[in-house]
Scaffold this motif. Structure first.
Motif, short mmCIF file in Angstrom:
data_model
loop_
_atom_site.label_atom_id
_atom_site.label_comp_id
_atom_site.label_asym_id
_atom_site.label_seq_id
_atom_site.Cartn_x
_atom_site.Cartn_y
_atom_site.Cartn_z
N GLN A 101 2.05 -7.67 2.63
CA GLN A 101 0.93 -8.28 3.18
C GLN A 101 -0.48 -8.34 2.26
N HIS A 102 -1.03 -7.01 1.87
CA HIS A 102 -1.83 -6.73 1.46
C HIS A 102 -2.77 -7.09 0.31
N PHE A 103 -1.86 -7.02 -0.91
CA PHE A 103 -1.70 -7.33 -1.98
C PHE A 103 -0.65 -7.48 -2.99
N SER A 104 -1.33 -8.11 -3.63
CA SER A 104 -0.30 -9.07 -4.74
C SER A 104 0.82 -8.64 -5.78
N ASP A 105 2.14 -9.60 -5.96
CA ASP A 105 2.74 -8.68 -6.24
C ASP A 105 2.63 -7.85 -7.54
N LYS A 106 2.10 -8.42 -8.07
CA LYS A 106 1.36 -7.29 -9.19
C LYS A 106 0.74 -6.46 -9.07
N PHE A 107 0.81 -5.89 -7.98
CA PHE A 107 0.13 -4.84 -7.47
C PHE A 107 1.07 -4.13 -6.16
N GLN A 108 1.71 -4.42 -7.31
CA GLN A 108 2.99 -3.51 -5.86
C GLN A 108 2.95 -2.44 -5.93
N SER A 109 3.32 -1.37 -7.35
CA SER A 109 3.86 -0.15 -7.17
C SER A 109 2.37 0.31 -7.50
N ARG A 110 0.76 -0.23 -7.72
CA ARG A 110 -0.29 0.85 -7.42
C ARG A 110 -0.56 1.03 -6.47
N ALA A 111 -0.36 -0.22 -5.44
CA ALA A 111 -0.04 0.09 -4.00
C ALA A 111 0.35 0.94 -3.10
N GLN A 112 1.82 0.68 -3.05
CA GLN A 112 3.10 1.70 -3.40
C GLN A 112 2.41 3.49 -3.89
N ALA A 113 1.30 3.26 -5.21
CA ALA A 113 1.07 4.44 -5.03
C ALA A 113 -0.44 5.25 -4.68
N TYR A 115 -1.18 4.71 -1.39
CA TYR A 115 -0.20 5.08 -0.43
C TYR A 115 0.05 5.97 -0.29
N LEU A 116 0.93 6.67 -1.05
CA LEU A 116 1.98 7.57 -0.96
C LEU A 116 0.65 8.72 -1.61
N SER A 117 0.41 9.02 -2.34
CA SER A 117 -0.38 10.17 -3.44
C SER A 117 -1.72 10.40 -2.53
N VAL A 118 -2.57 9.05 -1.56
CA VAL A 118 -3.31 10.05 -0.86
C VAL A 118 -2.92 10.12 0.87
N THR A 119 -1.82 9.98 1.04
CA THR A 119 -1.38 9.59 2.40
C THR A 119 -0.54 11.05 2.77
#
Length: 392
Positions: A319-331, A333-337
Motif C-alpha cells: 500500500q505504501h510503495f509503487s509496484d516498481k519499488f516492491q523488491s526494494r521495499a521488502q528488502a 523491511y527485512l534487512s532492517v527489522t
C-alpha cells in the motif's frame, strides 16, 4: 506460462515449504547445536548477532538487481544455491570464528530468497481467491513438519543432526525454485519514482520500521534459547517440537484468513494488536513457563506475534510503495527489522541469558521491548487520526 498459473503457485508453495522448513530446523535448535559445540550463551548470542547483521547487507544488494532487471526468480535461485554450498562448510570447520564466518556467508546468500519469493507470490496471487496468505501458509506447514522431524532426530542422534537437516532443506529450497516463473515486468516500471524514496523517509514508514525492529529484538530470547529453555525445564526434543508446531498451526489459521483481515481492518491496527499480544506472550514465558498450559497458550499467540504481524507488514508495503519499488521495499523491511533487530536481540539475549541463570529476566526484557513497540504504533495511529481530523 502466465505468472498466476496453477503450476507456478505449486512451485511457490513448495519453495515456501522448504524455506520455512529450514527455519523450523535452524531457528529453534541452533542454540542446542552451538551449545553442543561447546560455546557459552554469550558466544552463541554474539555469533548469531553477527550473522544477523548480514541480513541487513544481502537483501538490498539482491533487490536492486531484481527490481531493475525483472529477474526476481533468477536472483532467488542463485541465492538459494550459494546458501546451500556455503553452509556445507559447517561440516569441516570447528573453531568459533570460522563457524561464525560460515554462518555469515550462508546468510548473505540466503537473504536473496525471501524478498523475491514474496514479490513473485504477491504478483502470482493478485487475482486469485484467498490471496497471499493461502499460499504463504505452506511455509507454516513446512515449519511444522521439519521442526517436529528435527526434534525427533535430535532425541535419537543428538544436536549435531541440525547441520545435516539444515543443509538438506537448503538444497530443496533451490530445487523447488527451479521452475518458478518471473513476474511480468511492466513497461517503464524498472525505475523507482522520487515519490517512493520520499515514502522511505516518511514518518509513517520510519515508525513502522522502528516498531517492527523492536518486535524482532524481542524475539531474540525466543529464537535463540527457547529450545534450551525447554531442555532446562526437562522437556524432550520431541515435546519442544510439539510446542513449536502448535505455534505454527495457529499461524496457519491467520494466513488462511489474512486477505479478509487486511480488507476489513487497518493494517497498522492489526500490527499494533499483534505486537501487544507478543508482549503478553513473553511475560507469560518469563513467569509461568513451568506450567505446560501457559507454554501452549504462548505458542498459540505466535499466530499474532509472527503471522499476523508479518502479513500486516507485507500488505502495508504494497500500500505504501509503487509496484516498481516492491523488491526494494521488502528488502528494506527485512534487512532492517530481521537484520538489525535480530542482531540486537541475539546479542542482548546472549548476555542476559547467562547460561540459563537470566532466563526469566531475558523474557521480561523481551516483553518490555515488545510493549514499547506497540506503544509507538498506537501513538502513530492517534497522531495520524488527529492530523486527518485537523485537515478535515
Amino acid at each position: 506460462m502466465p505468472i498466476d498459473s496453477t503450476s507456478n503457485r505449486v512451485f511457490l508453495g513448495m519453495t515456501y515449504f522448504f524455506y520455512f522448513g529450514q527455519l523450523g530446523i535452524f531457528m529453534p535448535y541452533v542454540g542446542l547445536f552451538l551449545d553442543d559445540r561447546g560455546f557459552s550463551s554469550a558466544q552463541i548470542g554474539t555469533l548469531l548477532a553477527i550473522t544477523a547483521l548480514f541480513r541487513m547487507l544481502g537483501p538490498n544488494l539482491w533487490a536492486n538487481k531484481a527490481d531493475k532487471n525483472g529477474t526476481a526468480g533468477e536472483v532467488l535461485r542463485f541465492g538459494s544455491l550459494l546458501a546451500f554450498l556455503a553452509f556445507l562448510a559447517v561440516f569441516v570447520v570447528q573453531g568459533y570464528w570460522l563457524l561464525t564466518l560460515t554462518f555469515c556467508i550462508m546468510m548473505l546468500f540466503w537473504t536473496a530468497v525471501l524478498p523475491q519469493l514474496e514479490v513473485i507470490t504477491l504478483s502470482a496471487t493478485a487475482t486469485s481467491r484467498g490471496g497471499y496468505g493461502k499460499l504463504r501458509l505452506w511455509g507454516s506447514v513446512g515449519f511444522i513438519v521439519c521442526s517436529l522431524l528435527a526434534g525427533s532426530l535430535i532425541d535419537i542422534y543428538g544436536p549435531s543432526v541440525v547441520a545435516v537437516t539444515t543443509s538438506i532443506s537448503l538444497l530443496f529450497i533451490y530445487l523447488s525454485s527451479l521452475l518458478i516463473v518471473n513476474p511480468k515486468v511492466k513497461e517503464h516500471s524498472t525505475q523507482a519514482s522520487g515519490g517512493d524514496y520520499k515514502q522511505v523517509m516518511s514518518l509513517v514508514f520510519i515508525v513502522f520500521l522502528l516498531a517492527n525492529t523492536l518486535l524482532q529484538v524481542s524475539f531474540g530470547t525466543y529464537y535463540n534459547f527457547f529450545a534450551l529453555y525447554m531442555s532446562d525445564l526437562q522437556y524432550t526434543g520431541f515435546q519442544t517440537g510439539i510446542f513449536i508446531a502448535i505455534g505454527v498451526v495457529a499461524e496457519i489459521f491467520i494466513f488462511i484468513y489474512a486477505a479478509t483481515l487486511v480488507k476489513r481492518f487497518n493494517v497498522l491496527h492489526l500490527l499494533a494488536l499483534s505486537i501487544f499480544l507478543t508482549a503478553l506472550r513473553w511475560f507469560g514465558l518469563a513467569y509461568f513457563a513451568h506450567i505446560g498450559a501457559v507454554i501452549v497458550l504462548s505458542q498459540v499467540l505466535h499466530a499474532f506475534s509472527f503471522a499476523l504481524s508479518h502479513v500486516a507488514s507485507v500488505y502495508f508495503l504494497t500500500q505504501h510503495f509503487s509496484d516498481k519499488f516492491q523488491s526494494r521495499a521488502q528488502a528494506i523491511y527485512l534487512s532492517v527489522t530481521f537484520g538489525l533487530g535480530s542482531a540486537i536481540g541475539s546479542f542482548t539475549a546472549g548476555y542476559v541469558w547467562n547460561d540459563g541463570v537470566g532466563a526469566s529476566l531475558s523474557f521480561i526484557l523481551s516483553g518490555s521491548v515488545a510493549f514499547i513497540a506497540g506503544l509507538l504504533l498506537v501513538i502513530l495511529i492517534v497522531y495520524k487520526a488527529f492530523i486527518k481530523n485537523k485537515v478535515v
